[in-house]
Design an enzyme around this catalytic site. Structure first.
Site, PDB file in Angstrom:
ATOM      1  N   ASN A  11      -5.941  -0.929  -0.185  1.00  0.00           N
ATOM      2  CA  ASN A  11      -6.583  -1.844  -1.137  1.00  0.00           C
ATOM      3  C   ASN A  11      -7.617  -1.081  -1.955  1.00  0.00           C
ATOM      4  O   ASN A  11      -7.812   0.111  -1.762  1.00  0.00           O
ATOM      5  CB  ASN A  11      -7.207  -3.037  -0.389  1.00  0.00           C
ATOM      6  N   LYS A  27      10.338  11.011   5.096  1.00  0.00           N
ATOM      7  CA  LYS A  27      10.163  10.334   3.806  1.00  0.00           C
ATOM      8  C   LYS A  27      11.359   9.411   3.567  1.00  0.00           C
ATOM      9  O   LYS A  27      12.516   9.841   3.728  1.00  0.00           O
ATOM     10  CB  LYS A  27      10.080  11.395   2.703  1.00  0.00           C
TER      11      LYS A  27
END
Ligand code: CTP
Length: 400
Positions: free
Chosen positions: A208, A287
């Protein structure tokens, strides 16, 4: 932060004298009235004009100068200071004061002042480690003089070692501490700050916009007011506050562990961190590769609400939470205060551009357990931190 305070800044002859210019700027910016006294040696490194221009006051360099003495004499300089800071302080000035000598304007002023004195030593490592120097510093400490430790690093003389003047910000923070009421001494304040990151794979995460500025301001202010401070911080770009024990964490899980491990030591807990409520149910070891699909679903699982858990297991700690809201500020914050069993909640409208995430100001409403509340005006985060700590001191007095 330093409004109505008068600081006498003594500058002695070392290469670190240039750092005293930046220190002066910090004092002036914080509202202090600053008078500068320079030794002859200091004038070889930086000119008095620099300090005079930035302080807005005449700079004093000589003891027996009729003009300077008439303008504001050395006794008057010594009397009007709330604090005397000597930065950089050479082995010579420290030796002189330890020996009770007063043979120039600065040493005479130091002899005459009743204000607290902060020395910021800066010198060659061998000089610093010389037992004569060490004995002088020890003697002065025993007499109540304050010192900021020099830092270790590459010295201007070419040596590596301890003797560098710390960054001006560190000296500024120590100044604030010496000029603050020590109304949190004896308290251990555990603060959380910043965002958490919840990893999806080795290169991606959910997070955030929290910058950590509010929590760091609280940690700094609590330390200035005499508390022992433990700061559990998510990833931020902020400098580590001086004199604060910092525990760096990344995820909500790590933050929870760090907080729980240290809870027993704390007398006050302030949870300013913006903790993730959900994390990816699975973290990929590799990944995640782009496939043929046009959409990719993400399954999230709930994290532990650390504050709610603290509300359940706390003993005598004062518990302060934050509420980041974009709608129904007061109702939502009050609900959190009650369900999480808090003593105080700081309600933050994060939809405002001048409050909340990643700005230097904040506008908050404080809600208390007894149903009362108060609104603070738009303030810098440092001022919000001080006001919040005023309330915490008051609550601690009524509950202790
Ligand atoms: N908090 C926490 N652990 C979490 C989530 C939040 O400790 N997993 C704490 C925050 O540090 C803050 C308070 O709870 O002090 C409120 O956080 P906020 O994000 O405003 O609210 P939430 O309780 O997460 O609820 P919502 O996101 O639904 O508003």
């Amino acid at each position: 932060m330093l409004k109505e305070k008068t600081i006498l800044l003594g500058v002695t002859g070392g290469i670190a004298a240039y750092k005293a210019v930046e220190l002066l700027r910090l004092y002036v910016k914080a509202g202090a009235e600053v008078f500068v006294v320079m030794t002859k040696g200091a004038c070889e490194f930086v000119t008095p004009l620099t300090f005079q221009t930035l302080s807005g006051n005449p700079v004093h360099t000589e003891l027996f100068n009729l003009y300077q003495e008439r303008e504001i004499g050395h006794i008057s300089l010594a009397d009007r200071a709330d604090l005397v800071v000597v930065a950089p302080a050479t082995a010579n000035i420290i030796g002189k004061v330890a020996g009770g000598l007063a043979d120039d304007l600065l040493s005479t002023t130091l002899m005459a002042t009743k204000a607290p004195v902060l020395f910021v030593p800066a010198m060659n490592v061998n000089m610093y480690e010389n037992p004569l120097y060490q004995a002088n510093q020890k003697k002065l400490e025993e007499f109540g003089y304050h010192f900021v430790e020099p830092v270790t690093g590459y010295l201007a003389c070419g040596w590596e070692g301890k003797g560098k003047m710390p960054e001006p910000l560190a000296v500024f923070e120590e100044t604030l501490r010496l000029l603050s009421p020590q109304d949190l001494s004896g308290e251990t304040v555990l603060v959380t700050a910043g965002p958490t990151r919840e990893e999806l794979d080795p290169v991606r995460y959910l997070s955030n916009y929290s910058s950590g500025k509010m929590g760091y301001a609280i940690a700094r202010a609590a330390r200035q007011r005499g508390a022992r401070v433990i700061l559990v911080s998510g990833p931020t770009a902020l400098p580590v506050p001086c004199g604060v024990e910092v525990v760096q964490v990344v995820s909500a899980r790590q933050m929870r562990e760090a907080v729980m491990e240290r809870l027993a030591k704390a007398t006050v807990v302030v949870k300013a961190a913006a903790v993730a409520d959900y994390r990816p149910a699975e973290r990929s070891e590799q990944k995640i590769k782009k496939g043929q699909e046009a959409e990719l679903g993400l399954t999230l699982e709930k994290t532990t609400d650390i504050l709610a858990e603290l509300g359940q297991c706390k003993t005598t700690q004062l518990l302060v939470g934050f509420a980041a809201e974009t709608t129904d500020l007061v109702e939502n914050a009050r609900k959190k205060l009650e369900t999480k069993n808090l003593d105080l909640i700081v309600a933050n409208d994060v939809s405002r551009s001048d409050a909340g995430f990643d700005v230097d100001t904040n506008a908050v409403r404080l809600l208390y357990r007894d149903g009362s509340s108060e609104e603070l005006p738009l303030l810098s985060k440092d001022e919000v931190a001080q006001q919040l700590l005023d309330r915490i001191v008051r609550l601690r007095c009524t509950t202790a």
